[in-house]
Design an enzyme around this catalytic site. Structure first.
Site, PDB file in Angstrom:
ATOM      1  N   ASP A 166       0.854  -1.186   0.000  1.00  0.00           N
ATOM      2  CA  ASP A 166       0.000   0.000   0.000  1.00  0.00           C
ATOM      3  C   ASP A 166       0.892   1.239   0.000  1.00  0.00           C
ATOM      4  O   ASP A 166       1.801   1.349   0.826  1.00  0.00           O
ATOM      5  CB  ASP A 166      -0.891  -0.017   1.248  1.00  0.00           C
ATOM      6  CG  ASP A 166      -2.025   0.991   1.173  1.00  0.00           C
ATOM      7  OD1 ASP A 166      -1.752   2.184   0.923  1.00  0.00           O
ATOM      8  OD2 ASP A 166      -3.188   0.587   1.372  1.00  0.00           O
ATOM      9  N   SER A 176      -6.564  13.805 -14.460  1.00  0.00           N
ATOM     10  CA  SER A 176      -7.871  13.629 -15.092  1.00  0.00           C
ATOM     11  C   SER A 176      -8.395  14.948 -15.633  1.00  0.00           C
ATOM     12  O   SER A 176      -8.100  16.025 -15.099  1.00  0.00           O
ATOM     13  CB  SER A 176      -8.850  13.078 -14.042  1.00  0.00           C
ATOM     14  OG  SER A 176     -10.178  13.165 -14.493  1.00  0.00           O
ATOM     15  N   TYR A 183     -13.312  13.058  -5.608  1.00  0.00           N
ATOM     16  CA  TYR A 183     -12.326  12.405  -6.476  1.00  0.00           C
ATOM     17  C   TYR A 183     -11.615  13.444  -7.338  1.00  0.00           C
ATOM     18  O   TYR A 183     -10.385  13.474  -7.429  1.00  0.00           O
ATOM     19  CB  TYR A 183     -13.005  11.357  -7.364  1.00  0.00           C
ATOM     20  CG  TYR A 183     -12.167  10.967  -8.563  1.00  0.00           C
ATOM     21  CD1 TYR A 183     -11.056  10.143  -8.424  1.00  0.00           C
ATOM     22  CD2 TYR A 183     -12.471  11.459  -9.838  1.00  0.00           C
ATOM     23  CE1 TYR A 183     -10.272   9.809  -9.521  1.00  0.00           C
ATOM     24  CE2 TYR A 183     -11.692  11.129 -10.929  1.00  0.00           C
ATOM     25  CZ  TYR A 183     -10.598  10.310 -10.770  1.00  0.00           C
ATOM     26  OH  TYR A 183      -9.811  10.000 -11.858  1.00  0.00           O
ATOM     27  N   LYS A 232      -7.396  14.949  -7.497  1.00  0.00           N
ATOM     28  CA  LYS A 232      -6.532  15.140  -8.665  1.00  0.00           C
ATOM     29  C   LYS A 232      -6.067  16.594  -8.738  1.00  0.00           C
ATOM     30  O   LYS A 232      -4.891  16.889  -9.006  1.00  0.00           O
ATOM     31  CB  LYS A 232      -7.269  14.751  -9.949  1.00  0.00           C
ATOM     32  CG  LYS A 232      -7.661  13.284 -10.037  1.00  0.00           C
ATOM     33  CD  LYS A 232      -6.441  12.366 -10.076  1.00  0.00           C
ATOM     34  CE  LYS A 232      -6.822  10.928 -10.357  1.00  0.00           C
ATOM     35  NZ  LYS A 232      -5.662  10.014 -10.301  1.00  0.00           N
ATOM     36  N   ASP A 250     -23.505  16.887 -14.275  1.00  0.00           N
ATOM     37  CA  ASP A 250     -23.095  16.504 -15.628  1.00  0.00           C
ATOM     38  C   ASP A 250     -23.127  17.720 -16.557  1.00  0.00           C
ATOM     39  O   ASP A 250     -24.003  18.591 -16.431  1.00  0.00           O
ATOM     40  CB  ASP A 250     -24.027  15.427 -16.199  1.00  0.00           C
ATOM     41  CG  ASP A 250     -23.643  14.027 -15.762  1.00  0.00           C
ATOM     42  OD1 ASP A 250     -22.594  13.888 -15.098  1.00  0.00           O
ATOM     43  OD2 ASP A 250     -24.383  13.085 -16.071  1.00  0.00           O
TER      44      ASP A 250
END
Length: 339
Positions: free
Chosen positions: A58, A124, A149, A153, A295
């Site tokens: 890990d 990303s 998330y 990044k 979205d």
């Protein structure tokens, strides 16, 4: 040249290991197998005919990472390891910040102390948020991310940038992915999401093999040609090859560089479903649902800089991506299954 790949047993990591080995690099994988299978470690040599080093470890464990870095003495690290499900990140933000941020800090500390200061980071397009311009260039300002998330990044890009600014011996390449799909042409490795897939294509493939009755299409009233959301889908093998090109760039001691990795084309949800229907030879049922919060209508890349500076551009089209996804799913209906 030896490359240490964190998260190398995962979807993008495993394909990148194959491409690195095919190009003559020595590869060592570090993966805790949280979202991956040990079968990948056996299948990579089947594809390449070459052995790969592996540590089940890990990245948050400093003693393990320090031992691995000092023992292996890699020339560079490609860092994929991290939690990656958008929906789960909203439900478990603490786990995402602790794993992704803390893990990367521990990795970088172990790298620095071992003398390895070359890192390629798996970032990303989510860092652009609701993009100010489309197609998205690297000069597009980073926006407000819509989930934890994405913020991990965003933050890790800043952390790695600050590390490099403080110590110019570091070389950092931030690769901003768009939407990877597809699988290796062998059908031996591919995407194996745990539980119900969060992303479009894995869900489509599972509908095709009968695991789900239909694809849920979230919204058909966007300002796009067919009303469904448009995204930049890239074949995972093209994406993997982009990492090999980034390693070549690292050899030039470039300091810090940022590259979009995408096709530069946008495909709608219905176009993807149509292409997959053609690839698998059967109609894929779908239903229109309400839009999902957060979205956006259109998101696709301008990957000109990667072509200019890395000599890289995507080679596969949407039908190629769907055919390879179907080969993987149809020959591995339960993914990697149980060990």
């Amino acid at each position: 040249m030896k490359i240490l790949v964190t998260g190398g047993a995962g979807y993008i990591g495993s394909h990148t290991c194959v491409e690195l080995l095919d190009e003559g690099y020595e590869v060592v994988i570090v993966d805790n197998l949280y979202n991956a299978s040990k079968k990948v470690i056996r299948r990579i040599p089947q594809i390449t005919g070459k052995n790969v080093g592996f540590y089940e470890a890990d990245i948050r464990d400093y003693s393990q990472m320090s031992h691995i870095m000092n023992k292996e003495q890699p020339d560079a690290v490609i860092h994929f390891a991290g939690l990656k499900a958008v929906g789960e990140s909203v439900e478990k933000p603490l786990a995402y910040y602790e794993n992704n941020i803390s893990g990367t800090l521990t990795l970088c500390k172990a790298m620095q102390e071992s003398g390895c200061k070359n890192i390629i980071f798996s970032s990303s397009a989510t860092v652009y948020g609701n993009p100010a311009v489309v197609p998205i260039t690297e000069q597009c300002p980073k926006g407000a991310c819509t989930n934890p998330y994405g913020w991990t990044k965003h933050m890790l890009e800043q952390i790695l940038t600050d590390i490099q600014k403080a110590d110019p011996d570091w070389n950092v390449i931030l690769l901003r992915y768009f939407n990877p799909i597809g699988a290796h042409k062998s059908g031996l490795i591919g995407e194996d999401p745990k539980g119900i897939p969060n992303n479009l294509l894995p869900y489509v493939t599972q509908v095709a093999i009968g695991k789900h009755p239909y694809v849920r299409v979230f919204g058909n009233d966007y300002e796009t040609p067919d009303g469904t959301g448009v995204r930049d889908y890239i074949h995972v093998v093209d994406l993997a090859k982009g990492h090999v090109k980034a390693i070549d760039k690292i050899k030039e001691h470039p300091g810090i560089k940022i590259y979009n990795l995408g096709t530069g084309k946008g495909y709608s949800v219905l176009e993807v479903i149509g292409a997959f229907s053609k690839a698998c030879g059967k109609e894929i049922p779908y239903r229109i649902m309400e839009r999902r919060a957060g979205d956006i209508a259109i998101c696709y890349s301008d990957a000109t800089l990667a072509k200019k500076e890395l000599g890289w551009e995507a080679q596969f089209d949407l039908l190629d991506m769907c055919r390879d996804s179907w080969r993987w799913q149809s020959t591995n209906p339960d993914g990697y299954g149980e060990e």
